[in-house]
Design a protein around this motif. Structure first.
Motif, PDB file in Angstrom:
ATOM      1  N   LYS A 192       0.811  -1.216   0.000  1.00  0.00           N
ATOM      2  CA  LYS A 192       0.000   0.000   0.000  1.00  0.00           C
ATOM      3  C   LYS A 192       0.847   1.270   0.000  1.00  0.00           C
ATOM      4  N   LYS A 193       2.006   1.209   0.641  1.00  0.00           N
ATOM      5  CA  LYS A 193       2.839   2.404   0.744  1.00  0.00           C
ATOM      6  C   LYS A 193       3.591   2.724  -0.546  1.00  0.00           C
ATOM      7  N   THR A 194       3.780   1.719  -1.386  1.00  0.00           N
ATOM      8  CA  THR A 194       4.569   1.941  -2.604  1.00  0.00           C
ATOM      9  C   THR A 194       3.760   1.737  -3.878  1.00  0.00           C
ATOM     10  N   GLN A 195       2.457   1.506  -3.740  1.00  0.00           N
ATOM     11  CA  GLN A 195       1.646   1.217  -4.921  1.00  0.00           C
ATOM     12  C   GLN A 195       1.592   2.407  -5.867  1.00  0.00           C
ATOM     13  N   GLY A 196       1.443   3.608  -5.308  1.00  0.00           N
ATOM     14  CA  GLY A 196       1.417   4.800  -6.155  1.00  0.00           C
ATOM     15  C   GLY A 196       2.712   4.986  -6.909  1.00  0.00           C
ATOM     16  N   ALA A 197       3.835   4.757  -6.217  1.00  0.00           N
ATOM     17  CA  ALA A 197       5.143   4.881  -6.867  1.00  0.00           C
ATOM     18  C   ALA A 197       5.291   3.837  -7.960  1.00  0.00           C
ATOM     19  N   ALA A 198       4.819   2.615  -7.706  1.00  0.00           N
ATOM     20  CA  ALA A 198       4.923   1.545  -8.700  1.00  0.00           C
ATOM     21  C   ALA A 198       4.142   1.888  -9.960  1.00  0.00           C
ATOM     22  N   LEU A 199       2.927   2.397  -9.783  1.00  0.00           N
ATOM     23  CA  LEU A 199       2.119   2.765 -10.942  1.00  0.00           C
ATOM     24  C   LEU A 199       2.697   3.996 -11.644  1.00  0.00           C
ATOM     25  N   GLY A 200       3.319   4.892 -10.879  1.00  0.00           N
ATOM     26  CA  GLY A 200       3.974   6.042 -11.487  1.00  0.00           C
ATOM     27  C   GLY A 200       5.155   5.630 -12.338  1.00  0.00           C
ATOM     28  N   VAL A 201       5.958   4.704 -11.817  1.00  0.00           N
ATOM     29  CA  VAL A 201       7.081   4.178 -12.601  1.00  0.00           C
ATOM     30  C   VAL A 201       6.563   3.488 -13.853  1.00  0.00           C
ATOM     31  N   ASN A 202       5.476   2.742 -13.717  1.00  0.00           N
ATOM     32  CA  ASN A 202       4.902   2.061 -14.868  1.00  0.00           C
ATOM     33  C   ASN A 202       4.453   3.060 -15.933  1.00  0.00           C
ATOM     34  N   ALA A 203       3.860   4.173 -15.498  1.00  0.00           N
ATOM     35  CA  ALA A 203       3.452   5.201 -16.450  1.00  0.00           C
ATOM     36  C   ALA A 203       4.666   5.794 -17.170  1.00  0.00           C
ATOM     37  N   SER A 204       5.768   5.976 -16.443  1.00  0.00           N
ATOM     38  CA  SER A 204       6.984   6.502 -17.061  1.00  0.00           C
ATOM     39  C   SER A 204       7.567   5.510 -18.062  1.00  0.00           C
ATOM     40  N   VAL A 205       7.544   4.232 -17.705  1.00  0.00           N
ATOM     41  CA  VAL A 205       8.042   3.193 -18.606  1.00  0.00           C
ATOM     42  C   VAL A 205       7.201   3.150 -19.879  1.00  0.00           C
ATOM     43  N   GLN A 206       5.882   3.258 -19.729  1.00  0.00           N
ATOM     44  CA  GLN A 206       5.010   3.252 -20.892  1.00  0.00           C
ATOM     45  C   GLN A 206       5.232   4.491 -21.754  1.00  0.00           C
ATOM     46  N   ALA A 207       5.472   5.636 -21.124  1.00  0.00           N
ATOM     47  CA  ALA A 207       5.736   6.856 -21.890  1.00  0.00           C
ATOM     48  C   ALA A 207       7.009   6.716 -22.718  1.00  0.00           C
ATOM     49  N   LEU A 208       8.031   6.081 -22.140  1.00  0.00           N
ATOM     50  CA  LEU A 208       9.255   5.828 -22.890  1.00  0.00           C
ATOM     51  C   LEU A 208       8.980   4.908 -24.071  1.00  0.00           C
ATOM     52  N   GLY A 209       8.152   3.885 -23.841  1.00  0.00           N
ATOM     53  CA  GLY A 209       7.784   2.974 -24.920  1.00  0.00           C
ATOM     54  C   GLY A 209       6.980   3.653 -26.017  1.00  0.00           C
ATOM     55  N   GLN A 210       6.257   4.713 -25.684  1.00  0.00           N
ATOM     56  CA  GLN A 210       5.486   5.449 -26.682  1.00  0.00           C
ATOM     57  C   GLN A 210       6.346   6.436 -27.464  1.00  0.00           C
ATOM     58  N   ALA A 211       7.433   6.899 -26.847  1.00  0.00           N
ATOM     59  CA  ALA A 211       8.267   7.913 -27.491  1.00  0.00           C
ATOM     60  C   ALA A 211       9.188   7.316 -28.547  1.00  0.00           C
ATOM     61  N   LEU A 212       9.749   6.155 -28.273  1.00  0.00           N
ATOM     62  CA  LEU A 212      10.775   5.603 -29.147  1.00  0.00           C
ATOM     63  C   LEU A 212      10.270   5.195 -30.534  1.00  0.00           C
ATOM     64  N   PRO A 213       9.083   4.567 -30.678  1.00  0.00           N
ATOM     65  CA  PRO A 213       8.664   4.141 -32.025  1.00  0.00           C
ATOM     66  C   PRO A 213       8.558   5.284 -33.021  1.00  0.00           C
ATOM     67  N   ALA A 214       8.151   6.461 -32.543  1.00  0.00           N
ATOM     68  CA  ALA A 214       7.990   7.588 -33.457  1.00  0.00           C
ATOM     69  C   ALA A 214       9.314   8.008 -34.089  1.00  0.00           C
ATOM     70  N   LEU A 215      10.432   7.643 -33.467  1.00  0.00           N
ATOM     71  CA  LEU A 215      11.731   8.060 -33.967  1.00  0.00           C
ATOM     72  C   LEU A 215      12.139   7.316 -35.232  1.00  0.00           C
ATOM     73  N   PHE A 216      11.682   6.066 -35.365  1.00  0.00           N
ATOM     74  CA  PHE A 216      12.161   5.304 -36.528  1.00  0.00           C
ATOM     75  C   PHE A 216      11.091   4.484 -37.241  1.00  0.00           C
ATOM     76  N   ALA A 217       9.801   4.652 -36.896  1.00  0.00           N
ATOM     77  CA  ALA A 217       8.748   3.934 -37.620  1.00  0.00           C
ATOM     78  C   ALA A 217       8.725   4.353 -39.083  1.00  0.00           C
ATOM     79  N   GLY A 218       8.864   5.651 -39.328  1.00  0.00           N
ATOM     80  CA  GLY A 218       8.876   6.126 -40.709  1.00  0.00           C
ATOM     81  C   GLY A 218      10.063   5.612 -41.491  1.00  0.00           C
ATOM     82  N   PHE A 219      11.223   5.553 -40.852  1.00  0.00           N
ATOM     83  CA  PHE A 219      12.418   5.034 -41.513  1.00  0.00           C
ATOM     84  C   PHE A 219      12.242   3.562 -41.877  1.00  0.00           C
TER      85      PHE A 219
END
Length: 227
Positions: free
Chosen positions: A166-193
Protein backbone atom coordinates in the motif's frame (compact mmCIF):
# COMPACT_ATOMS: atom_id res chain seq x y z
CA UNK A 1 -10.86 17.99 -27.53
CA UNK A 2 -8.00 16.15 -25.83
CA UNK A 3 -7.06 19.31 -23.95
CA UNK A 4 -10.64 19.83 -22.76
CA UNK A 5 -10.87 16.22 -21.60
CA UNK A 6 -7.63 16.68 -19.63
CA UNK A 7 -9.06 19.76 -17.91
CA UNK A 8 -12.23 17.81 -17.14
CA UNK A 9 -10.07 15.08 -15.57
CA UNK A 10 -8.43 17.67 -13.34
CA UNK A 11 -11.85 18.85 -12.15
CA UNK A 12 -12.97 15.29 -11.37
CA UNK A 13 -9.73 14.56 -9.51
CA UNK A 14 -10.12 17.68 -7.39
CA UNK A 15 -13.76 17.00 -6.52
CA UNK A 16 -14.12 13.22 -6.34
CA UNK A 17 -10.71 11.69 -5.51
CA UNK A 18 -9.73 12.19 -1.87
CA UNK A 19 -6.17 11.56 -0.71
CA UNK A 20 -5.70 7.91 0.28
CA UNK A 21 -1.93 7.63 0.57
CA UNK A 22 -0.70 6.59 4.05
CA UNK A 23 2.65 8.28 3.39
CA UNK A 24 3.85 11.35 5.25
CA UNK A 25 2.38 14.29 3.32
CA UNK A 26 5.31 16.54 4.24
CA UNK A 27 7.80 14.49 2.22
CA UNK A 28 10.02 16.63 0.04
CA UNK A 29 9.53 16.40 -3.71
CA UNK A 30 12.79 15.87 -5.59
CA UNK A 31 12.80 15.69 -9.40
CA UNK A 32 15.69 13.21 -9.48
CA UNK A 33 13.79 10.73 -7.30
CA UNK A 34 11.60 9.62 -10.20
CA UNK A 35 14.65 8.76 -12.29
CA UNK A 36 16.13 6.75 -9.43
CA UNK A 37 12.81 4.96 -8.96
CA UNK A 38 12.81 3.84 -12.59
CA UNK A 39 16.41 2.65 -12.27
CA UNK A 40 15.61 0.68 -9.12
CA UNK A 41 12.57 -0.86 -10.81
CA UNK A 42 14.64 -2.28 -13.67
CA UNK A 43 17.54 -3.38 -11.49
CA UNK A 44 15.28 -5.08 -8.96
CA UNK A 45 14.93 -8.75 -10.04
CA UNK A 46 11.43 -8.89 -8.54
CA UNK A 47 10.05 -6.06 -10.68
CA UNK A 48 12.33 -6.00 -13.73
CA UNK A 49 10.29 -8.50 -15.72
CA UNK A 50 6.91 -6.85 -15.36
CA UNK A 51 8.26 -3.39 -16.19
CA UNK A 52 9.98 -4.81 -19.26
CA UNK A 53 6.65 -6.31 -20.27
CA UNK A 54 4.96 -2.96 -19.81
CA UNK A 55 7.62 -1.26 -21.95
CA UNK A 56 7.37 -3.90 -24.68
CA UNK A 57 3.58 -3.64 -24.79
CA UNK A 58 3.67 0.14 -25.01
CA UNK A 59 6.40 0.06 -27.65
CA UNK A 60 4.60 -2.48 -29.85
CA UNK A 61 1.20 -0.82 -29.59
CA UNK A 62 2.63 2.62 -30.41
CA UNK A 63 4.56 1.18 -33.33
CA UNK A 64 1.18 -0.01 -34.64
CA UNK A 65 -0.75 3.23 -34.08
CA UNK A 66 1.95 5.72 -35.10
CA UNK A 67 2.18 4.53 -38.70
CA UNK A 68 -1.09 2.70 -39.26
CA UNK A 69 -2.74 5.68 -40.91
CA UNK A 70 -0.09 5.63 -43.63
CA UNK A 71 -0.60 1.89 -44.00
CA UNK A 72 -4.33 2.43 -44.54
CA UNK A 73 -3.62 4.99 -47.27
CA UNK A 74 -1.02 2.91 -49.09
CA UNK A 75 -2.48 -0.57 -48.63
CA UNK A 76 -6.23 0.08 -48.77
CA UNK A 77 -6.31 3.55 -50.36
CA UNK A 78 -8.24 5.05 -47.47
CA UNK A 79 -9.18 8.71 -47.42
CA UNK A 80 -8.65 10.92 -44.37
CA UNK A 81 -12.29 10.50 -43.30
CA UNK A 82 -12.11 6.71 -43.71
CA UNK A 83 -9.04 6.63 -41.44
CA UNK A 84 -11.02 8.58 -38.87
CA UNK A 85 -13.91 6.13 -39.12
CA UNK A 86 -11.55 3.20 -38.67
CA UNK A 87 -10.08 4.60 -35.45
CA UNK A 88 -13.61 5.39 -34.28
CA UNK A 89 -14.44 1.72 -34.85
CA UNK A 90 -11.29 0.70 -32.97
CA UNK A 91 -12.33 2.92 -30.07
CA UNK A 92 -15.84 1.44 -29.99
CA UNK A 93 -14.40 -2.05 -29.63
CA UNK A 94 -12.66 -1.02 -26.42
CA UNK A 95 -15.98 -0.55 -24.60
CA UNK A 96 -17.26 -4.17 -24.58
CA UNK A 97 -13.81 -5.67 -24.18
CA UNK A 98 -12.86 -3.50 -21.21
CA UNK A 99 -16.26 -3.80 -19.52
CA UNK A 100 -16.99 -7.49 -20.22
CA UNK A 101 -14.00 -9.44 -21.50
CA UNK A 102 -11.36 -8.08 -19.10
CA UNK A 103 -13.38 -8.80 -15.90
CA UNK A 104 -14.28 -12.27 -17.20
CA UNK A 105 -10.66 -13.10 -18.03
CA UNK A 106 -9.39 -11.88 -14.65
CA UNK A 107 -11.99 -13.99 -12.81
CA UNK A 108 -11.68 -17.14 -14.87
CA UNK A 109 -8.01 -17.51 -15.77
CA UNK A 110 -4.59 -17.10 -14.21
CA UNK A 111 -2.76 -13.87 -14.99
CA UNK A 112 0.12 -15.70 -16.64
CA UNK A 113 -2.31 -17.40 -19.05
CA UNK A 114 -4.02 -14.11 -19.88
CA UNK A 115 -0.64 -12.51 -20.60
CA UNK A 116 0.30 -15.33 -22.97
CA UNK A 117 -3.01 -15.02 -24.82
CA UNK A 118 -2.74 -11.23 -24.96
CA UNK A 119 0.77 -11.01 -26.36
CA UNK A 120 0.43 -13.95 -28.76
CA UNK A 121 -2.95 -12.65 -29.93
CA UNK A 122 -1.49 -9.22 -30.61
CA UNK A 123 1.40 -10.68 -32.61
CA UNK A 124 -0.77 -12.97 -34.75
CA UNK A 125 -3.46 -10.37 -35.44
CA UNK A 126 -0.88 -7.77 -36.51
CA UNK A 127 0.81 -10.21 -38.89
CA UNK A 128 -2.56 -10.96 -40.49
CA UNK A 129 -3.50 -7.28 -40.63
CA UNK A 130 -0.23 -6.52 -42.41
CA UNK A 131 -1.31 -8.77 -45.27
CA UNK A 132 -4.99 -7.83 -45.37
CA UNK A 133 -6.14 -6.26 -48.65
CA UNK A 134 -9.87 -5.77 -48.02
CA UNK A 135 -11.74 -3.65 -45.50
CA UNK A 136 -13.87 -6.52 -44.22
CA UNK A 137 -10.72 -8.50 -43.46
CA UNK A 138 -9.28 -5.56 -41.56
CA UNK A 139 -12.46 -5.02 -39.54
CA UNK A 140 -12.63 -8.67 -38.46
CA UNK A 141 -8.94 -8.86 -37.56
CA UNK A 142 -9.23 -5.62 -35.59
CA UNK A 143 -11.74 -7.34 -33.29
CA UNK A 144 -9.15 -9.94 -32.29
CA UNK A 145 -6.44 -7.29 -32.01
CA UNK A 146 -8.60 -5.15 -29.70
CA UNK A 147 -9.54 -8.12 -27.51
CA UNK A 148 -5.91 -9.18 -27.10
CA UNK A 149 -4.84 -5.60 -26.42
CA UNK A 150 -7.49 -5.10 -23.74
CA UNK A 151 -6.61 -8.19 -21.71
CA UNK A 152 -2.86 -7.78 -22.22
CA UNK A 153 -2.57 -4.17 -21.14
CA UNK A 154 -4.95 -4.47 -18.20
CA UNK A 155 -3.20 -7.56 -16.87
CA UNK A 156 0.23 -5.92 -17.07
CA UNK A 157 -1.02 -2.96 -15.03
CA UNK A 158 -2.72 -5.27 -12.54
CA UNK A 159 0.45 -7.25 -11.95
CA UNK A 160 2.41 -4.01 -11.42
CA UNK A 161 -0.03 -2.86 -8.73
CA UNK A 162 -0.02 -6.26 -7.04
CA UNK A 163 3.77 -6.29 -6.78
CA UNK A 164 3.69 -3.23 -4.51
CA UNK A 165 2.36 -2.82 -1.00
CA UNK A 166 0.00 0.00 0.00
CA UNK A 167 2.84 2.40 0.74
CA UNK A 168 4.57 1.94 -2.60
CA UNK A 169 1.65 1.22 -4.92
CA UNK A 170 1.42 4.80 -6.15
CA UNK A 171 5.14 4.88 -6.87
CA UNK A 172 4.92 1.55 -8.70
CA UNK A 173 2.12 2.76 -10.94
CA UNK A 174 3.97 6.04 -11.49
CA UNK A 175 7.08 4.18 -12.60
CA UNK A 176 4.90 2.06 -14.87
CA UNK A 177 3.45 5.20 -16.45
CA UNK A 178 6.98 6.50 -17.06
CA UNK A 179 8.04 3.19 -18.61
CA UNK A 180 5.01 3.25 -20.89
CA UNK A 181 5.74 6.86 -21.89
CA UNK A 182 9.25 5.83 -22.89
CA UNK A 183 7.78 2.97 -24.92
CA UNK A 184 5.49 5.45 -26.68
CA UNK A 185 8.27 7.91 -27.49
CA UNK A 186 10.77 5.60 -29.15
CA UNK A 187 8.66 4.14 -32.03
CA UNK A 188 7.99 7.59 -33.46
CA UNK A 189 11.73 8.06 -33.97
CA UNK A 190 12.16 5.30 -36.53
CA UNK A 191 8.75 3.93 -37.62
CA UNK A 192 8.88 6.13 -40.71
CA UNK A 193 12.42 5.03 -41.51
CA UNK A 194 11.43 1.37 -41.23
CA UNK A 195 8.44 1.88 -43.53
CA UNK A 196 10.47 3.83 -46.09
CA UNK A 197 13.25 1.24 -46.12
CA UNK A 198 11.31 -2.02 -45.87
CA UNK A 199 7.76 -1.24 -46.99
CA UNK A 200 4.55 0.12 -45.53
CA UNK A 201 3.76 -3.14 -43.73
CA UNK A 202 7.14 -3.26 -42.01
CA UNK A 203 6.12 -1.29 -38.88
CA UNK A 204 3.25 -3.74 -38.31
CA UNK A 205 5.58 -6.71 -38.65
CA UNK A 206 8.06 -5.02 -36.33
CA UNK A 207 5.27 -4.47 -33.80
CA UNK A 208 4.28 -8.13 -34.12
CA UNK A 209 7.89 -9.16 -33.44
CA UNK A 210 7.86 -6.90 -30.38
CA UNK A 211 4.82 -8.72 -28.99
CA UNK A 212 6.47 -12.07 -29.67
CA UNK A 213 9.40 -10.78 -27.61
CA UNK A 214 6.85 -9.94 -24.92
CA UNK A 215 5.63 -13.54 -25.02
CA UNK A 216 9.20 -14.71 -24.45
CA UNK A 217 9.54 -12.30 -21.51
CA UNK A 218 6.35 -13.69 -19.97
CA UNK A 219 7.95 -17.14 -20.07
CA UNK A 220 11.33 -15.96 -18.76
CA UNK A 221 9.82 -14.00 -15.86
CA UNK A 222 6.84 -16.29 -15.23
CA UNK A 223 7.91 -16.98 -11.64
CA UNK A 224 8.13 -13.30 -10.74
CA UNK A 225 4.71 -12.73 -12.31
CA UNK A 226 2.94 -15.56 -10.50
CA UNK A 227 4.59 -15.22 -7.09
Amino acid sequence: VSGLLSLLNVAFIYKYLPETSPLDKTIEIRPARSIRNIGRAFFNPLTRGIYLLSFVYSFGFTMFTSFFGVYLVKQLEYSQSQIGYFFFYLGLLIIPFQSLLVPYASRSYKQISVLYVGFVGLAISLILIAFSTKTWELLILTIFFSAASAVGRTTVTTVVSQKADKKTQGAALGVNASVQALGQALPALFAGFIAASLGVSAPLMFAAATFLLGTLLVYVYRRNITE
